[in-house]
Design a protein around this motif. Structure first.
Motif, PDB file in Angstrom:
ATOM      1  N   ARG A 136       0.932  -1.210  -0.034  1.00  0.00           N
ATOM      2  CA  ARG A 136      -0.126   0.069   0.129  1.00  0.00           C
ATOM      3  C   ARG A 136       0.752   1.214   0.148  1.00  0.00           C
ATOM      4  NH1 ARG A 136      -4.491   1.907  -1.899  1.00  0.00           N
ATOM      5  NH2 ARG A 136      -5.357  -0.250  -1.452  1.00  0.00           N
ATOM      6  N   ALA A 137       1.681   1.065   0.724  1.00  0.00           N
ATOM      7  CA  ALA A 137       3.002   2.406   0.828  1.00  0.00           C
ATOM      8  C   ALA A 137       3.478   2.845  -0.829  1.00  0.00           C
ATOM      9  CB  ALA A 137       4.006   2.008   1.694  1.00  0.00           C
ATOM     10  N   ASP A 138       3.617   1.459  -1.518  1.00  0.00           N
ATOM     11  CA  ASP A 138       4.076   1.847  -2.937  1.00  0.00           C
ATOM     12  C   ASP A 138       3.009   2.571  -3.636  1.00  0.00           C
ATOM     13  OD1 ASP A 138       6.537   0.504  -2.531  1.00  0.00           O
ATOM     14  OD2 ASP A 138       5.613  -1.547  -2.716  1.00  0.00           O
ATOM     15  N   LEU A 139       1.707   2.145  -3.568  1.00  0.00           N
ATOM     16  CA  LEU A 139       0.595   2.554  -4.255  1.00  0.00           C
ATOM     17  C   LEU A 139       0.483   4.202  -3.746  1.00  0.00           C
ATOM     18  CD1 LEU A 139      -0.025  -0.122  -4.710  1.00  0.00           C
ATOM     19  CD2 LEU A 139      -2.372   0.149  -4.488  1.00  0.00           C
ATOM     20  N   GLU A 140       0.724   4.715  -2.415  1.00  0.00           N
ATOM     21  CA  GLU A 140       0.456   5.996  -1.896  1.00  0.00           C
ATOM     22  C   GLU A 140       1.920   6.787  -2.454  1.00  0.00           C
ATOM     23  OE1 GLU A 140      -2.005   7.355  -0.633  1.00  0.00           O
ATOM     24  OE2 GLU A 140      -2.843   5.004  -0.834  1.00  0.00           O
ATOM     25  N   ASP A 141       3.097   6.130  -2.866  1.00  0.00           N
ATOM     26  CA  ASP A 141       3.921   6.856  -3.348  1.00  0.00           C
ATOM     27  C   ASP A 141       3.752   7.184  -4.760  1.00  0.00           C
ATOM     28  OD1 ASP A 141       5.360   6.689  -1.017  1.00  0.00           O
ATOM     29  OD2 ASP A 141       6.946   5.077  -1.747  1.00  0.00           O
ATOM     30  N   SER A 142       3.197   6.375  -5.557  1.00  0.00           N
ATOM     31  CA  SER A 142       2.678   6.690  -6.863  1.00  0.00           C
ATOM     32  C   SER A 142       1.709   7.835  -6.964  1.00  0.00           C
ATOM     33  CB  SER A 142       2.306   5.446  -7.655  1.00  0.00           C
ATOM     34  OG  SER A 142       2.944   4.623  -8.011  1.00  0.00           O
ATOM     35  N   ARG A 143       0.549   7.725  -5.887  1.00  0.00           N
ATOM     36  CA  ARG A 143      -0.305   8.907  -5.656  1.00  0.00           C
ATOM     37  C   ARG A 143       0.392  10.089  -5.639  1.00  0.00           C
ATOM     38  NH1 ARG A 143      -5.392   7.941  -4.893  1.00  0.00           N
ATOM     39  NH2 ARG A 143      -4.638   5.865  -3.400  1.00  0.00           N
ATOM     40  N   ALA A 144       1.546  10.224  -4.619  1.00  0.00           N
ATOM     41  CA  ALA A 144       1.872  11.269  -4.231  1.00  0.00           C
ATOM     42  C   ALA A 144       2.728  11.976  -5.647  1.00  0.00           C
ATOM     43  CB  ALA A 144       2.879  11.182  -3.060  1.00  0.00           C
ATOM     44  N   PHE A 145       3.148  10.990  -6.262  1.00  0.00           N
ATOM     45  CA  PHE A 145       3.919  11.430  -7.414  1.00  0.00           C
ATOM     46  C   PHE A 145       2.907  12.199  -8.509  1.00  0.00           C
ATOM     47  CE2 PHE A 145       5.339  10.617 -11.674  1.00  0.00           C
ATOM     48  CZ  PHE A 145       6.590  11.378 -11.819  1.00  0.00           C
ATOM     49  N   LEU A 146       1.879  11.359  -8.903  1.00  0.00           N
ATOM     50  CA  LEU A 146       1.139  11.919  -9.777  1.00  0.00           C
ATOM     51  C   LEU A 146       0.238  12.840  -9.546  1.00  0.00           C
ATOM     52  CD1 LEU A 146       0.096   8.354 -10.677  1.00  0.00           C
ATOM     53  CD2 LEU A 146       1.540   9.738 -12.116  1.00  0.00           C
ATOM     54  N   SER A 147      -0.188  13.394  -8.302  1.00  0.00           N
ATOM     55  CA  SER A 147      -0.855  14.560  -7.949  1.00  0.00           C
ATOM     56  C   SER A 147      -0.463  15.201  -6.891  1.00  0.00           C
ATOM     57  CB  SER A 147      -2.545  13.670  -7.371  1.00  0.00           C
ATOM     58  OG  SER A 147      -3.449  14.445  -7.211  1.00  0.00           O
ATOM     59  N   LEU A 148      -1.017  16.555  -7.107  1.00  0.00           N
ATOM     60  CA  LEU A 148      -0.633  17.624  -6.155  1.00  0.00           C
ATOM     61  C   LEU A 148      -1.398  17.190  -4.996  1.00  0.00           C
ATOM     62  CD1 LEU A 148      -0.769  21.175  -8.361  1.00  0.00           C
ATOM     63  CD2 LEU A 148       1.214  19.944  -7.190  1.00  0.00           C
ATOM     64  N   GLY A 149      -0.918  17.529  -3.741  1.00  0.00           N
ATOM     65  CA  GLY A 149      -1.635  17.172  -2.379  1.00  0.00           C
ATOM     66  C   GLY A 149      -2.610  18.437  -1.971  1.00  0.00           C
ATOM     67  N   ARG A 150      -3.089  19.097  -2.576  1.00  0.00           N
ATOM     68  CA  ARG A 150      -3.770  20.253  -2.018  1.00  0.00           C
ATOM     69  C   ARG A 150      -5.274  20.438  -2.670  1.00  0.00           C
ATOM     70  NH1 ARG A 150       0.615  22.996  -4.966  1.00  0.00           N
ATOM     71  NH2 ARG A 150      -0.278  24.081  -6.840  1.00  0.00           N
ATOM     72  N   ARG A 151      -6.122  21.152  -2.191  1.00  0.00           N
ATOM     73  CA  ARG A 151      -7.464  21.568  -2.664  1.00  0.00           C
ATOM     74  C   ARG A 151      -7.352  22.679  -3.220  1.00  0.00           C
ATOM     75  NH1 ARG A 151     -12.945  23.164  -1.219  1.00  0.00           N
ATOM     76  NH2 ARG A 151     -14.309  21.592  -1.985  1.00  0.00           N
ATOM     77  N   GLN A 152      -7.659  22.717  -4.590  1.00  0.00           N
ATOM     78  CA  GLN A 152      -7.524  24.159  -5.437  1.00  0.00           C
ATOM     79  C   GLN A 152      -8.659  23.873  -6.579  1.00  0.00           C
ATOM     80  OE1 GLN A 152      -3.399  24.141  -6.844  1.00  0.00           O
ATOM     81  NE2 GLN A 152      -4.235  24.296  -8.789  1.00  0.00           N
ATOM     82  N   ALA A 153      -8.893  25.108  -7.323  1.00  0.00           N
ATOM     83  CA  ALA A 153      -9.461  24.878  -8.482  1.00  0.00           C
ATOM     84  C   ALA A 153      -9.100  24.138  -9.696  1.00  0.00           C
ATOM     85  CB  ALA A 153      -9.804  26.314  -9.084  1.00  0.00           C
ATOM     86  N   VAL A 154     -10.093  23.425 -10.318  1.00  0.00           N
ATOM     87  CA  VAL A 154      -9.770  22.373 -11.257  1.00  0.00           C
ATOM     88  C   VAL A 154     -10.276  23.099 -12.519  1.00  0.00           C
ATOM     89  CG1 VAL A 154      -9.842  20.065 -12.434  1.00  0.00           C
ATOM     90  CG2 VAL A 154      -9.278  20.438 -10.057  1.00  0.00           C
ATOM     91  N   ASP A 155      -9.560  23.451 -13.759  1.00  0.00           N
ATOM     92  CA  ASP A 155     -10.071  23.856 -14.916  1.00  0.00           C
ATOM     93  C   ASP A 155     -10.605  22.903 -15.806  1.00  0.00           C
ATOM     94  OD1 ASP A 155      -9.406  26.441 -14.027  1.00  0.00           O
ATOM     95  OD2 ASP A 155      -7.298  26.084 -14.821  1.00  0.00           O
ATOM     96  N   TYR A 156      -9.912  21.609 -15.766  1.00  0.00           N
ATOM     97  CA  TYR A 156      -9.945  20.714 -17.022  1.00  0.00           C
ATOM     98  C   TYR A 156     -10.120  19.332 -16.332  1.00  0.00           C
ATOM     99  CZ  TYR A 156      -9.467  17.698 -21.020  1.00  0.00           C
ATOM    100  OH  TYR A 156      -9.598  16.736 -22.142  1.00  0.00           O
ATOM    101  N   VAL A 157     -11.324  18.425 -16.588  1.00  0.00           N
ATOM    102  CA  VAL A 157     -11.221  16.867 -16.074  1.00  0.00           C
ATOM    103  C   VAL A 157     -11.136  16.122 -17.245  1.00  0.00           C
ATOM    104  CG1 VAL A 157     -12.568  15.139 -14.748  1.00  0.00           C
ATOM    105  CG2 VAL A 157     -12.200  17.670 -13.895  1.00  0.00           C
ATOM    106  N   SER A 158     -10.423  15.218 -17.218  1.00  0.00           N
ATOM    107  CA  SER A 158     -10.278  14.194 -18.536  1.00  0.00           C
ATOM    108  C   SER A 158     -10.784  12.904 -17.695  1.00  0.00           C
ATOM    109  CB  SER A 158      -9.173  14.350 -19.176  1.00  0.00           C
ATOM    110  OG  SER A 158      -8.951  13.290 -20.351  1.00  0.00           O
ATOM    111  N   LEU A 159     -11.599  12.019 -18.607  1.00  0.00           N
ATOM    112  CA  LEU A 159     -11.852  10.745 -18.142  1.00  0.00           C
ATOM    113  C   LEU A 159     -11.710   9.652 -19.270  1.00  0.00           C
ATOM    114  CD1 LEU A 159     -15.244  11.133 -16.105  1.00  0.00           C
ATOM    115  CD2 LEU A 159     -12.860  11.114 -15.257  1.00  0.00           C
ATOM    116  N   GLY A 160     -11.082   8.832 -18.960  1.00  0.00           N
ATOM    117  CA  GLY A 160     -10.970   7.693 -20.079  1.00  0.00           C
ATOM    118  C   GLY A 160      -9.727   7.496 -20.557  1.00  0.00           C
ATOM    119  N   CYS A 161      -8.537   6.783 -20.187  1.00  0.00           N
ATOM    120  CA  CYS A 161      -7.482   6.312 -20.779  1.00  0.00           C
ATOM    121  C   CYS A 161      -7.145   5.002 -19.676  1.00  0.00           C
ATOM    122  CB  CYS A 161      -6.313   7.231 -20.453  1.00  0.00           C
ATOM    123  SG  CYS A 161      -4.812   6.804 -21.182  1.00  0.00           S
TER     124      CYS A 161
END
Length: 428
Positions: A289-314
């Motif tokens: 699970r720690a490996d999965l969380e490391d990937s999440r931390a790499f892929l995503s900013l860890g804060r709450r802010q406005a999102v201009d664009y959302v893409s689903l499907g890849c």
């Protein structure tokens, strides 16, 4: 390298100049990888359309561009009235076929028109213009032992693993050569003796949702050594096709794996012993699970802010996934400050149209688009500065392609964010 009498006649030009050039390139490829012979290809998955990399040739003439870029020939070849040597299906295009303005804008009108012209030429040559990264869900189904060519890395990983089909992540050029002459070098994973696992892995994290499997693939790929075939020991929860395709997409993003054995699931892995090659590393590498969380931390900013664009499907979404999204959006509205794009293959959009899912999605202020994605099109809506993806593959690659803020989470996280206009996934 041994050539059959028919292959020698083709190389001598008895079947025309284009087949001669195609087989010459295949033979050259084979000698480079020390293949002893060629094998017959029954399917080719082709990178069609006016993709940006073709602009390296200062011409828009189809024959000139593809002679140089696909056949390494400065002499212009003629592609008219070509009957392909195997069944051919198109991979993703650089534009959405149902709404190219969604990403490209009016400024790309000329490029979109050129793309249509190129696709018309491919259609005349017998290529089925499905335009998807999930060909294995739209009729491109090589059976066990069947040889195919594709440059879609996750599709190769999935079809080799799940169906025991035989292919490798070849470049787009090898696909065109195979389409013309019906051959590819017999080497690597085309050879059944080269398909057994090299390293054993143990999954020590619960994998329940599509998102779990997606991030698992990213984390596992980071631990897979180069030029190896992973074997995942029993203990993982059994995935469905949606979970498995997401895992293969993210695993192909962070590794060079072209085949993976999941013991008790994939056909060449009934047991650990059967899946591992003699002398393979038997000490299991853990995916935690720690490996999965490391990937999440790499892929995503860890804060709450406005999102201009959302893409689903890849990879591209299936009709079932589109239906689930429509149910989640019904009666709701996407934030006025956010663009929501949902990506699928053309045949699946037709199903969505018939089921009323497209209308629900559009009534919510989102768009159901086909045949490409932000990464392949290399375009984003104008004015956006923060992007959210439900795909580890998209998030991973876009981090290196753009300077925008990137968020990554499950589909539910992304839908909530599209509705509120603020990132609603994991933070901190």
């Amino acid at each position: 390298m041994h050539l059959t009498p028919d292959e020698k006649r083709m190389l001598d030009g008895q079947f025309g100049p284009l087949k001669r050039e195609a087989l010459a390139r295949v033979a050259e490829y084979g000698r480079a990888v020390e293949a002893e012979r060629l094998c017959e290809v029954t399917m080719a998955h082709l990178f069609c359309g006016a993709h940006p990399y073709l602009e390296a040739v200062p011409s828009e003439d189809f024959d000139t561009v593809h002679s140089e870029m696909s056949f390494a020939s400065l002499k212009s070849l003629t592609f008219d009235r070509l009957a392909p040597a195997c069944r051919c299906q198109a991979d993703v295009f650089p534009f959405s076929s149902n709404n190219w303005r969604a990403l490209a804008g009016d400024g790309a009108r000329a490029k979109a028109r050129l793309n249509d012209e190129y696709l018309a030429r491919f259609a005349a040559m017998g290529v089925r213009l499905v335009g998807t990264c999930v060909p294995y869900l739209t009729g491109f189904v090589p059976l066990p032992g069947e040889h195919y060519v594709s440059s879609e890395s996750h599709a190769v990983l999935l079809m080799n693993s799940l169906w025991s089909a035989r292919g490798q992540s070849d470049g787009p050029e090898a696909g065109f050569w195979a389409a013309v002459c019906g051959k590819t070098p017999y080497w690597g994973l085309h050879d059944p003796q080269k398909r057994r696992g090299t390293h054993l892995f143990r999954v020590e994290a619960d994998l329940d949702s599509v998102h779990d499997w997606d991030i698992f693939g990213h984390a596992a790929g980071l631990k897979i050594p180069p030029r190896s075939i992973p074997v995942f020991a029993p203990g993982f929860s059994r995935p469905d096709i949606h979970k498995f395709k997401s895992a293969m997409a993210s695993m192909a993003t962070t590794s060079g794996a072209e085949m993976a054995h999941f013991v008790g699931l994939t056909p060449e892995a009934p047991t650990v012993e059967a899946a591992l090659a003699p002398g393979a590393k038997a000490e299991a590498i853990s995916i935690t699970r720690a490996d999965l969380e490391d990937s999440r931390a790499f892929l995503s900013l860890g804060r709450r802010q406005a999102v201009d664009y959302v893409s689903l499907g890849c990879p591209h979404l299936t009709p079932h996934q589109i239906g689930d999204i429509a149910a989640a959006l019904e009666g709701k509205k996407v934030s006025a400050n956010t663009t929501l794009h949902i990506w699928t293959a053309s045949p699946f959009k037709e199903v969505a149209d018939r089921c009323g899912h497209t209308k629900i999605i559009e009534d919510a202020g989102a768009s159901l688009l086909t045949n490409t994605c932000p990464l392949v099109s290399a375009r984003l809506p104008q004015g956006v500065s923060s992007l959210a993806f439900d795909s580890a593959k998209q998030a991973h690659y876009m981090k290196s392609e753009v300077s925008h803020d990137i968020f990554y989470g499950g589909r539910e996280d992304c839908l909530r964010s599209a509705l509120s206009g603020v990132w609603e996934g994991a933070t901190g």
